[in-house]
Design a protein around this motif. Structure first.
Motif, mmCIF file in Angstrom:
data_model
loop_
_atom_site.group_PDB
_atom_site.id
_atom_site.type_symbol
_atom_site.label_atom_id
_atom_site.label_comp_id
_atom_site.label_asym_id
_atom_site.label_seq_id
_atom_site.Cartn_x
_atom_site.Cartn_y
_atom_site.Cartn_z
ATOM 1 N N THR A 830 0.844 -1.184 0.000
ATOM 2 C CA THR A 830 0.000 0.000 0.000
ATOM 3 C C THR A 830 0.886 1.243 0.000
ATOM 4 O OG1 THR A 830 -0.054 0.173 2.403
ATOM 5 C CG2 THR A 830 -1.748 -1.206 1.359
ATOM 6 N N ARG A 831 0.275 2.370 -0.305
ATOM 7 C CA ARG A 831 1.082 3.593 -0.307
ATOM 8 C C ARG A 831 1.553 3.917 1.117
ATOM 9 N NH1 ARG A 831 -4.104 5.024 -0.702
ATOM 10 N NH2 ARG A 831 -4.960 6.705 0.568
ATOM 11 N N ARG A 832 0.763 3.526 2.139
ATOM 12 C CA ARG A 832 1.213 3.749 3.516
ATOM 13 C C ARG A 832 2.479 2.949 3.783
ATOM 14 N NH1 ARG A 832 -2.709 2.170 8.394
ATOM 15 N NH2 ARG A 832 -2.303 0.070 7.630
ATOM 16 N N GLU A 833 2.496 1.708 3.328
ATOM 17 C CA GLU A 833 3.684 0.886 3.509
ATOM 18 C C GLU A 833 4.857 1.437 2.697
ATOM 19 O OE1 GLU A 833 5.132 -3.690 2.591
ATOM 20 O OE2 GLU A 833 2.976 -3.221 2.675
ATOM 21 N N ALA A 834 4.553 1.945 1.490
ATOM 22 C CA ALA A 834 5.618 2.511 0.661
ATOM 23 C C ALA A 834 6.246 3.723 1.331
ATOM 24 C CB ALA A 834 5.052 2.894 -0.709
ATOM 25 N N VAL A 835 5.405 4.568 1.942
ATOM 26 C CA VAL A 835 5.929 5.732 2.655
ATOM 27 C C VAL A 835 6.832 5.288 3.801
ATOM 28 C CG1 VAL A 835 5.303 7.677 4.134
ATOM 29 C CG2 VAL A 835 4.003 7.239 2.045
ATOM 30 N N ALA A 836 6.364 4.323 4.572
ATOM 31 C CA ALA A 836 7.141 3.853 5.721
ATOM 32 C C ALA A 836 8.454 3.223 5.270
ATOM 33 C CB ALA A 836 6.315 2.842 6.524
ATOM 34 N N ILE A 990 8.484 0.196 11.991
ATOM 35 C CA ILE A 990 7.333 0.272 12.889
ATOM 36 C C ILE A 990 7.033 1.723 13.237
ATOM 37 C CG2 ILE A 990 6.501 -0.313 15.204
ATOM 38 C CD1 ILE A 990 8.142 -2.916 14.984
ATOM 39 N N VAL A 991 8.070 2.470 13.583
ATOM 40 C CA VAL A 991 7.881 3.885 13.930
ATOM 41 C C VAL A 991 7.291 4.634 12.752
ATOM 42 C CG1 VAL A 991 9.076 6.021 14.526
ATOM 43 C CG2 VAL A 991 9.719 3.870 15.640
ATOM 44 N N ASN A 992 7.809 4.405 11.552
ATOM 45 C CA ASN A 992 7.333 5.137 10.381
ATOM 46 C C ASN A 992 5.927 4.720 9.973
ATOM 47 O OD1 ASN A 992 9.554 6.897 9.824
ATOM 48 N ND2 ASN A 992 10.735 5.105 9.201
ATOM 49 N N CYS A 993 5.569 3.501 10.273
ATOM 50 C CA CYS A 993 4.177 3.103 10.020
ATOM 51 C C CYS A 993 3.230 3.935 10.873
ATOM 52 C CB CYS A 993 3.989 1.615 10.325
ATOM 53 S SG CYS A 993 4.611 0.501 9.042
ATOM 54 N N HIS A 994 3.608 4.187 12.127
ATOM 55 C CA HIS A 994 2.763 4.986 13.021
ATOM 56 C C HIS A 994 2.759 6.455 12.615
ATOM 57 C CE1 HIS A 994 1.514 2.180 16.233
ATOM 58 N NE2 HIS A 994 2.631 1.525 15.940
ATOM 59 N N GLU A 995 3.902 6.933 12.120
ATOM 60 C CA GLU A 995 3.988 8.355 11.784
ATOM 61 C C GLU A 995 3.491 8.663 10.383
ATOM 62 O OE1 GLU A 995 8.080 9.314 12.329
ATOM 63 O OE2 GLU A 995 7.934 9.388 14.533
ATOM 64 N N GLY A 996 3.288 7.655 9.563
ATOM 65 C CA GLY A 996 2.891 7.877 8.177
ATOM 66 C C GLY A 996 1.398 8.023 8.013
ATOM 67 N N PRO A 997 0.944 8.058 6.758
ATOM 68 C CA PRO A 997 -0.498 8.203 6.498
ATOM 69 C C PRO A 997 -1.268 7.003 7.021
ATOM 70 C CG PRO A 997 0.693 7.658 4.492
ATOM 71 C CD PRO A 997 1.726 7.937 5.524
ATOM 72 N N LYS A 998 -2.458 7.253 7.530
ATOM 73 C CA LYS A 998 -3.270 6.180 8.111
ATOM 74 C C LYS A 998 -4.305 5.637 7.117
ATOM 75 C CE LYS A 998 -1.286 6.479 12.115
ATOM 76 N NZ LYS A 998 -0.310 7.516 11.760
ATOM 77 N N THR A 999 -4.782 6.472 6.198
ATOM 78 C CA THR A 999 -5.787 6.014 5.249
ATOM 79 C C THR A 999 -5.146 5.113 4.223
ATOM 80 O OG1 THR A 999 -5.394 7.994 3.937
ATOM 81 C CG2 THR A 999 -7.194 8.076 5.516
ATOM 82 N N LEU A 1000 -5.953 4.129 3.724
ATOM 83 C CA LEU A 1000 -5.429 3.183 2.762
ATOM 84 C C LEU A 1000 -6.068 3.392 1.389
ATOM 85 C CD1 LEU A 1000 -5.199 0.047 5.034
ATOM 86 C CD2 LEU A 1000 -3.319 1.339 4.057
ATOM 87 N N GLY A 1001 -7.309 2.974 1.226
ATOM 88 C CA GLY A 1001 -7.978 3.207 -0.054
ATOM 89 C C GLY A 1001 -7.534 2.253 -1.150
ATOM 90 N N GLU A 1002 -6.846 1.168 -0.783
ATOM 91 C CA GLU A 1002 -6.375 0.201 -1.771
ATOM 92 C C GLU A 1002 -6.735 -1.179 -1.239
ATOM 93 O OE1 GLU A 1002 -2.143 2.189 -2.681
ATOM 94 O OE2 GLU A 1002 -2.948 2.285 -0.653
#
Length: 1020
Positions: A830-836, A990-1002
Motif C-alpha cells: 500500500t502507499r502507507r507501507e511505501a511511505v514507511a 514500525i515507527v514510520n508506520c505509526h507516523e505515516g499516512p493512516k488512510t489506505l484506499g487500496e
C-alpha cells in the motif's frame, strides 16, 4: 579516499567499520560482459566451482595510492640524514622550491580595507546641514506611543546601553516583529511578542532601535519605513508621556536617497522650484493640517472655487481635515465641505505663509518652510510630503529640530562597522576551508564575538555559550539559550560568526574548535535549508598549523617536507579551482580526505605539536613549482617500495610524478611494507554478488590479464572473474572497491592499496553440491519484482490510487505499464507501507552514514556517465569520483594514512537535508536525453511534472539523474547490508508506520499491508 577505522554504534558486527572513504578513491569500473561459456552438449561435464569453505588470499604492499611522496619513505630518508629539500626532490622530480609562494620579492601582505563610519556624531543639533555628506538628524514625529517593526537584524538600547533579556546581553526583536514603545513616570516600556522587556520600566531619557544596513524599519506613527540610520526616541521636557521620534546616525544624502522616501515619479502637476527637495513625512488615510496663518488649498496645484471664491483659504488656526475615499479627496474645515461628494485629482496642496507654521496631526509636528503636498498612493491612502524648500531650510526649520530646553541630543552610536575579510591579493592570503554541509550547526565561541548576516548586524553570543544556527525558507535562525533572536527569521544570504583574536570557536558538526579566521555559513543550493559551514579569512600559514597529516613524534625534516608538500597542494588546488568555471563551491579546500585533513586546534594546540609548528614556521611561504605554477603534491602513507605515475591512478599524467623504485619505503619500521588479507570464498562470492556489475554466481576463477601499472599496481589492470553465472572483466580498482566496501560493512580487514596479488584455490567442487545460501548470510528482505518499483515523495489524499491520479506536488508517479493506474498503485504494498519503507531507508542512512556513503560511491561507478543536465554537472557528487582526490589524513600520535583510489568522496549522508532526501525519483531513467527531451519517465520510472514546467521533477532536482540513481540504489542496499541493519530496519519501519499516512484506499492490498499489524498493536 583514505583509510581509517571507525567505531559505529558498538554493535556486534558494526563495531569496526572502515571509513566510507575506502571505496571512494578507486578508478571507475570497466565492466565488460563476456559471452556465456555454456554450450549445447549432449553430455556436459559438471560445472566445477571453488569450494566456498576455501580461503582466497590477497597479499600486498603500501597504504594508499602511491603517487608522490611516501610519508614512511620520507621518514626513512630523514633518519638516513636527508634534508627536507632532498626528500622532496626525490618524490617530485624537476620541481623548483620557491620562496614567498612564488611571488615577486617584497610582495605586500594585504591588510583589511578600512570602512568609513556610517555617520558622524552631531555635535550641534541646531546647525544646518548644507551638503549631502553632512550628518543629519531628522525629527519624524512626536507621540506618546509608537510601534517600530524592523525588517531584519536589530538591537534595542536605552540611553545607548544594551538591555539584558532572557540571559542575552542585548535585546533583539525577531525580524518582522512589532516593537511597541511608550514612556511614563520617567520609565520606558518596550514590548514585543507580548513581553515587556523592561518589566517595571527602563530608566533613561532616550531609547534607540539600531537596525541593519540594507534593511528597513517601519514606524507606525508616520506610516513610513526607513532604510538608513537608526531610530532615536527622545523624551520631551514637561511632558513625561510624549517623546520625539527621530532618525539619526545618517547623512543628508542617505536620507534623501532612501528608497522609501520617494512617493512617486510625478508628485504634482507643476514642477517643483529649482534646487528644492521633497520629504515624505508620513503615509495616511486621513490627516489634519492646522495652519498658523494665511494659507491656500489647491488640488493638482489648481485653485479650488467654492462659495463664489476663486481660491479656498481656511481661517488661521482652523484644522483642515483631508481624507481620501474611493479615489476621491474629501476636504473639510469648520462646517465647510469644499469637495461635496469628492474632488478628483492626484494631489492636494496646503500653501502657507512665510514665517508661519502648519501642524500635521499624523506626525504630531509643525513645519515652517515649504508647503504640504498630499500625493495619492491608492484609492484610500496618500503620502504626506513637505516640498518646495531647500535642504538648508528644512534642517534650519525651528520646528524640525529638538527643543533647546530638552536634554540635548545624545551621542549617535551607529552599528559597529563590520570590517569585511581582506580581499586577497594572492590566493594564499585568504583561503576558505569547508568544514561541513548541514541543515544545522551549533557554534560555541570561547570569547568575544558577534554574528552578522551578509556582514551586517551585531548579534553577540555570551562567551562559552552556544548558538544553534538553522536556515528555513531563506531566513536564518540563531537560537541562544533557548531563545531564537531572529524570531520570524533574519533575512540575508550568508551568516558569519566573527570571533576575537586569541580565542576559538567550537563547531558541533566536526567536534573540533578553530582559532583563526571566521565562520561563514553559505547556502549550498538546492534545498533552502541546506548550507555550508566554512572557515574563511585565514592564511595558508594559519591553515597549515591545523593540518594533521603526519604523526606528532616524527622528526623535523620529514615534518618540513610534509609542510611544504601540504602548502604546495593547497596553493595548487586553490588556484586551479578559482580559475575553473566548473568549480562552483564557495570554498577552496575540503577539511577532510577530499583534500587534506584540517583539524584546527586538535593539531595546533596538541601538547606535542611543537615540532610540527616549528616545521610550518621554518618553511613559511615555501612552495614547489613546476612550469610556473604550484604542483599538486600528492602523498600517501606508503608506496610499497615503488611510486606510481599519476596518470595510472588519477586522470592526468603529471610529469613531476613519475613511477620509479623507492628503496626507502619498505624499510623498518614501516608497518605497511607488506600486508596480507584472507577471506573465505563464500565471503568473496557474497561480496561480488551483492552488486550487479560484479555478480558472477559461484566463483570459478579469477586472474589478472593485462594493463598492470609501472609499480605493479592494479588500478586500471583488467581482472577476469569467471563464475557459474557469467564471466566479467573489471579493473583492479573496481575489485578493491567492491571488496573494501563489503569488508568494511562486515568488519573485515581491507585491501590497503591496489599494489596486491591474489591466490584463489582451483575449482574442484561441483556446482550442484553448493548449498543455495551461505548460513552466515544475514536474513534477507526478499523484494518482489513489483516492490523494486517504489514511489518517492509523499502521496497526499486518501484517493490517490482509487482516482488513478499520477501524482501530487511532491510525488513522482508514472503509469509505466499503461494500465491507467499510477505505478505506485500497482505495487504489492500500500502507499502507507511505501511511505514507511522509504522513510525507513532514509533513517538507516542517517545512522549508518559510512555504509551508505561507501555504497553510494560504488553505485556512482556503476551508473552510466551520460549527463544531459549541464546546470547540475558541476555539482554532481558522482562526477567527483573521476577527478583528482586529496591527500592522506593523519591522526595525532598515530601513523599517517593514505588515499586509496582515484575519486573524491561525496558528502556523508548527514550532509543531506531531510526534505531534499524525500524528493528524489524512483526506478531507473534510461536514455541520455531524459531531461533534455523533457520526458516524464520510462517503463520503470515514476517521474512527475508537479510544477507544470514541462520538465520531469527529477530533472528539476539539484542532483543529476546519475546521482539520483546511485543514491537510491545505495538506500535500497541498506535494508540488506547486515543482520544488524535489518533489525534496525524493522524497528524504524514500525515507527514510520505509526507516523505515516493512516488512510489506505487500496482494498486489494490492505490484507498484506505490512504496517497494519504494527498499527493495530498500538503505541511504538
Amino acid at each position: 579516499m583514505h583509510w581509517q577505522r571507525l567505531t559505529v554504534l558498538n554493535r556486534p558486527r558494526l563495531s569496526q567499520i572502515i571509513a566510507a572513504s575506502t571505496a571512494l578513491m578507486v578508478a571507475a569500473s570497466m565492466l565488460i560482459a563476456a559471452p556465456s561459456s555454456a554450450q549445447q552438449n549432449p553430455n556436459p561435464s559438471p560445472v566445477l566451482v571453488v569450494d566456498p569453505a576455501a580461503t582466497a588470499t590477497f597479499t600486498g604492499s603500501g597504504w594508499g595510492h602511491g603517487v608522490g611522496m611516501s610519508q614512511w619513505g620520507g621518514l626513512a630518508r630523514d633518519r638516513a640524514g636527508h634534508s627536507a629539500e632532498q626528500i622532496l626532490a626525490f618524490y617530485y622530480e624537476n620541481t623548483v622550491l620557491m620562496e614567498n609562494y612564488g611571488r615577486p620579492a617584497g610582495s605586500p601582505t594585504p591588510t583589511p580595507t578600512p570602512v568609513p563610519s556610517a555617520a558622524t556624531t552631531i555635535s550641534n543639533p541646531t546647525a544646518s546641514p548644507t551638503r549631502p555628506e553632512d550628518s543629519a538628524q531628522v525629527v519624524l514625529a512626536t507621540a506618546s506611543t509608537t510601534t517600530l517593526t524592523p525588517e531584519g537584524i536589530n538591537r534595542i538600547t536605552v540611553d545607548n546601553q544594551n538591555i539584558p533579556v532572557g540571559g542575552q546581553s542585548a535585546a533583539r526583536a525577531p525580524a518582522g516583529s512589532a516593537i511597541t514603545f511608550s514612556h511614563h513616570d520617567d520609565h520606558w516600556h518596550i514590548s514585543y511578542n507580548g513581553t515587556d522587556i523592561c518589566g517595571n520600566g527602563c530608566v533613561g531619557q532616550t531609547a534607540q532601535l539600531h537596525f541593519a544596513t540594507d534593511t528597513a524599519v517601519a514606524v507606525s506613527t508616520t506610516g513610513r519605513s526607513y532604510s538608513n540610520g537608526r531610530i532615536n526616541l527622545i523624551t520631551t521636557p514637561g511632558d513625561p508621556t510624549r517623546f520625539h521620534i527621530t532618525l539619526d546616525s545618517l547623512t543628508v544624502q542617505k536620507f534623501l536617497d532612501d528608497p522609501h522616501n520617494n512617493p512617486a515619479s510625478t508628485t504634482s502637476t507643476t514642477a517643483l522650484p529649482e534646487n528644492t527637495v521633497q520629504m515624505v513625512l508620513a503615509a495616511a488615510e486621513a490627516t489634519t493640517l492646522t495652519p498658523e496663518g494665511l494659507n491656500r488649498i489647491t488640488i493638482d496645484d489648481q485653485n479650488i472655487t467654492h462659495s463664489g471664491l476663486d481660491a479656498v483659504r481656511a481661517p488661521a488656526g482652523t484644522p483642515i481635515v483631508v481624507a481620501r475615499v474611493g479615489g476621491l479627496w474629501r476636504i473639510r474645515y469648520g462646517n465647510v465641505d469644499i469637495c461635496g461628494n469628492g474632488c478628483s485629482g492626484q494631489s492636494v496642496q496646503l500653501h502657507f505663509a512665510t514665517d508661519t507654521a502648519v501642524a500635521v496631526s499624523t506626525t504630531g509636528r509643525s513645519y515652517s518652510h515649504g508647503r504640504i503636498n498630499l500625493i495619492a498612493q491608492g484609492p484610500g491612502r496618500f503620502w504626506v510630503t513637505l516640498d518646495s524648500m531647500t535642504i538648508e531650510k528644512f534642517f534650519a526649520d525651528p520646528h524640525s529640530g529638538l527643543p533647546t530646553t530638552s536634554q540635548g541630543t545624545p551621542p549617535t552610536t551607529p552599528e559597529p562597522v563590520v570590517e569585511p575579510p581582506p580581499q586577497p591579493v594572492h590566493p594564499e592570503d585568504s583561503i576558505r576551508v569547508h568544514l561541513s554541509t548541514t541543515t544545522s550547526t551549533r557554534l560555541t565561541p570561547q570569547g568575544a564575538n558577534r554574528i552578522t548576516v551578509d556582514g551586517q548586524g551585531n548579534i553577540q553570543v555570551p562567551a562559552g555559550s552556544s548558538v544553534t544556527v538553522t536556515r528555513n525558507t531563506g531566513h536564518w535562525h540563531f537560537t541562544i539559550n533557548g531563545n531564537d533572536v531572529c524570531g520570524g527569521g533574519c533575512v540575508g544570504n550568508t551568516a558569519q560568526l566573527h570571533f576575537a583574536t586569541g580565542t576559538s570557536v567550537a563547531v558541533s558538526n566536526t567536534g573540533r574548535s578553530y582559532s583563526h579566521g571566521r565562520i561563514n555559513l553559505v547556502p549550498s543550493g538546492g534545498d533552502p535549508g541546506n548550507f555550508y559551514v566554512i572557515l574563511d579569512s585565514l592564511s595558508v600559514e594559519k591553515y597549515l598549523r591545523g593540518i594533521a597529516e603526519s604523526p606528532m613524534n616524527w622528526p623535523l625534516a620529514i615534518h618540513e617536507a610534509q609542510a611544504i608538500a601540504a602548502r604546495s597542494y593547497a596553493s595548487a588546488s586553490m588556484r586551479e579551482r578559482r580559475a575553473s568555471a566548473s568549480w562552483t563551491r564557495p570554498f577552496d579546500l575540503y577539511s577532510n580526505v577530499w583534500d587534506q585533513a584540517y583539524v584546527g586546534d586538535t593539531r595546533e594546540k596538541h601538547a606535542d605539536a611543537a615540532t610540527w609548528l616549528r616545521a610550518v614556521e621554518n618553511t613559511a611561504g615555501r612552495v614547489l613549482f613546476y612550469g610556473g605554477a604550484p604542483i599538486r603534491a600528492f602523498y600517501s602513507a606508503s608506496n610499497g617500495g615503488h611510486t606510481e605515475g599519476s596518470g595510472y591512478v588519477f586522470a592526468a599524467d603529471l610529469p613531476y610524478l613519475p613511477s620509479k623504485p623507492d628503496p626507502f619505503d619498505n624499510q623498518s619500521p614501516n608497518p605497511y611494507a607488506s600486508w596480507s588479507r584472507s577471506y573465505t570464498v563464500a565471503e568473496l562470492n557474497r561480496w561480488l554478488n551483492d552488486h550487479p556489475d560484479t555478480a558472477v554466481g559461484q566463483l570459478i576463477s579469477m586472474e589478472i590479464i593485462s594493463n598492470i601499472g609501472g609499480s605493479g599496481r592494479l588500478d586500471k589492470a583488467n581482472i577476469r572473474i569467471t563464475g557459474s553465472s557469467r564471466t566479467i572483466t573489471i579493473t583492479g580498482g573496481r575489485l578493491q572497491s567492491r571488496i573494501n566496501t563489503a569488508a568494511g560493512e562486515s568488519g573485515k580487514g581491507q585491501l590497503l592499496s591496489t599494489l596486491f596479488t591474489f591466490t584463489v584455490p582451483e575449482a574442484t567442487v561441483p556446482l550442484d553440491r553448493i548449498p543455495p545460501a551461505d548460513p552466515q548470510d544475514p536474513p534477507q528482505i526478499e523484494p518482489t519484482p513489483n516492490q523494486q518499483l517504489f514511489y518517492s515523495g509523499v502521496i497526499n489524499g486518501p484517493d490517490f490510487c482509487l482516482n488513478r491520479s499520477l501524482g501530487g506536488p511532491v510525488t513522482y508517479a508514472f503509469d509505466g505499464d499503461k494500465d491507467g493506474v499510477a505505478d505506485v498503485c500497482a505495487l504489492s504494498r500500500t502507499r502507507r507501507e511505501a511511505v514507511a519503507h522509504q522513510r525507513t531507508l532514509e533513517r538507516l542512512a542517517l545512522v549508518e552514514r559510512e555504509i551508505f556513503t561507501a555504497r553510494f560511491a560504488e553505485e556512482c561507478r556503476s551508473v552510466a556517465e551520460t549527463f544531459g543536465e549541464p546546470d547540475k554537472e558541476a555539482a554532481d557528487e558522482c562526477q567527483q569520483f573521476r577527478q583528482f582526490t586529496g591527500n592522506a589524513p593523519g591522526v595525532p600520535g598515530a601513523s599517517p594514512q593514505a588515499n586509496g583510489g582515484t575519486g573524491t568522496q561525496p558528502p556523508t549522508y548527514d550532509d543531506q537535508t531531510e526534505t531534499d532526501d524525500r524528493t528524489f525519483f524512483s526506478g531507473i531513467i534510461d536514455g541520455p536525453d531524459f531531461c533534455l527531451n523533457f520526458s516524464l519517465g520510462g517503463p520503470t520510472t515514476f517521474a512527475f511534472d508537479s510544477d507544470g514546467d514541462g520538465v520531469a521533477d527529477v530533472c528539476a532536482l539539484p542532483r543529476t539523474r546519475r546521482e539520483a540513481v546511485a543514491r537510491q540504489r545505495a538506500l535500497e542496499h541498506l535494508a540488506n547490508a547486515s543482520a544488524e541493519l535489518q533489525t534496525l530496519y524493522n524497528a524504524f519501519f514500525i515507527v514510520n508506520c505509526h507516523e505515516g499516512p493512516k488512510t489506505l484506499g487500496e482494498r486489494d492490498k490492505e490484507v498484506n499491508d505490512a504496517c497494519e499489524p504494527h498499527i493495530r498493536a498500538g503505541a511504538v
